[in-house]
Design a protein around this motif. Structure first.
Motif, short mmCIF file in Angstrom:
data_model
loop_
_atom_site.label_atom_id
_atom_site.label_comp_id
_atom_site.label_asym_id
_atom_site.label_seq_id
_atom_site.Cartn_x
_atom_site.Cartn_y
_atom_site.Cartn_z
N SER A 44 -0.68 -8.37 5.17
CA SER A 44 -0.85 -8.41 3.73
C SER A 44 -1.83 -7.31 3.34
O SER A 44 -1.53 -6.14 3.51
CB SER A 44 -1.28 -9.79 3.24
N ASP A 103 0.89 -13.87 0.42
CA ASP A 103 2.32 -13.73 0.27
C ASP A 103 2.55 -13.06 -1.09
O ASP A 103 2.11 -13.57 -2.11
CB ASP A 103 2.97 -15.12 0.31
N LEU A 135 6.11 -12.47 2.80
CA LEU A 135 6.07 -13.33 3.98
C LEU A 135 6.96 -14.55 3.84
O LEU A 135 7.49 -15.04 4.83
CB LEU A 135 4.64 -13.74 4.29
N ASP A 136 7.12 -15.07 2.61
CA ASP A 136 7.93 -16.28 2.45
C ASP A 136 9.41 -16.04 2.74
O ASP A 136 10.16 -16.97 3.01
CB ASP A 136 7.74 -16.90 1.07
#
Length: 173
Positions: free
Chosen positions: A117, A145, A152-153
């Motif tokens: 991230s 996220d 990322l999700d």
């Protein structure tokens, strides 16, 4: 992606748990760092603490530990010396309180990021630094996220990688 590279060694750090009871295991974490606090993974010298020596190998990547059993109650600090091609450095640990009637004291970082991230370094770099350099008992990798370069999700492979690395670094107790 940002890879963190170390520069020349300028210091060493050593960390102990905050509190233990007599008879408990004590883990002393020791590491060689550069001026920015980056781990000098190429360090190959020798740490000396409590009359014991530990020589860094390639597998140690700049950090190592000593372990012993706490015996005498009281407040302790450990002097740590390092000697190697990188130079000679010394440090003293944080205080360790040994007492039978103490509740545990844990060192933690509950908000850390990796290059997944808006942080730097790989997941394993974050976990290794927390354990082997900072001497932390508890960490939480809290990569954002949607604020980083990856969503990322929508990437179960990334979540699985984070989980797998976390499990590999987990030391019960």
């Amino acid at each position: 992606r940002v890879d963190v590279l170390h520069r020349a060694a300028t210091r060493v750090v050593a960390h102990l748990p905050g509190r233990v009871r007599p008879g408990d295991a004590v883990r002393l974490s020791m590491a060689v760092l550069d001026e920015a606090g980056n781990l000098v993974e190429s360090a190959r010298g020798t740490f000396t603490a409590r009359g014991q020596e530990v020589t860094l190998t390639e597998e140690d990547r700049g950090a190592c530990t000593l372990e012993w059993t706490a015996e005498e109650p009281g407040l302790q600090r450990i002097e740590v010396d390092y000697s190697g091609p990188e130079g000679e450095f010394e440090t003293i640990t944080n205080p360790l309180e040994v007492r039978a009637d103490l509740p545990p004291l844990l060192w933690a970082d509950l908000h850390g990021h990796s290059q997944l991230s808006d942080g730097t370094g790989r997941v394993e770099d974050y976990l290794r630094y927390a354990r082997d350099v900072a001497g932390l008992d508890v960490v939480a990798l809290t990569d954002h996220d949607h604020f980083g370069v990856r969503f990322l999700d929508s990437r179960p492979d990334l979540w699985g990688g984070i989980r797998d690395r976390t499990v590999a670094f987990h030391e019960p107790g």
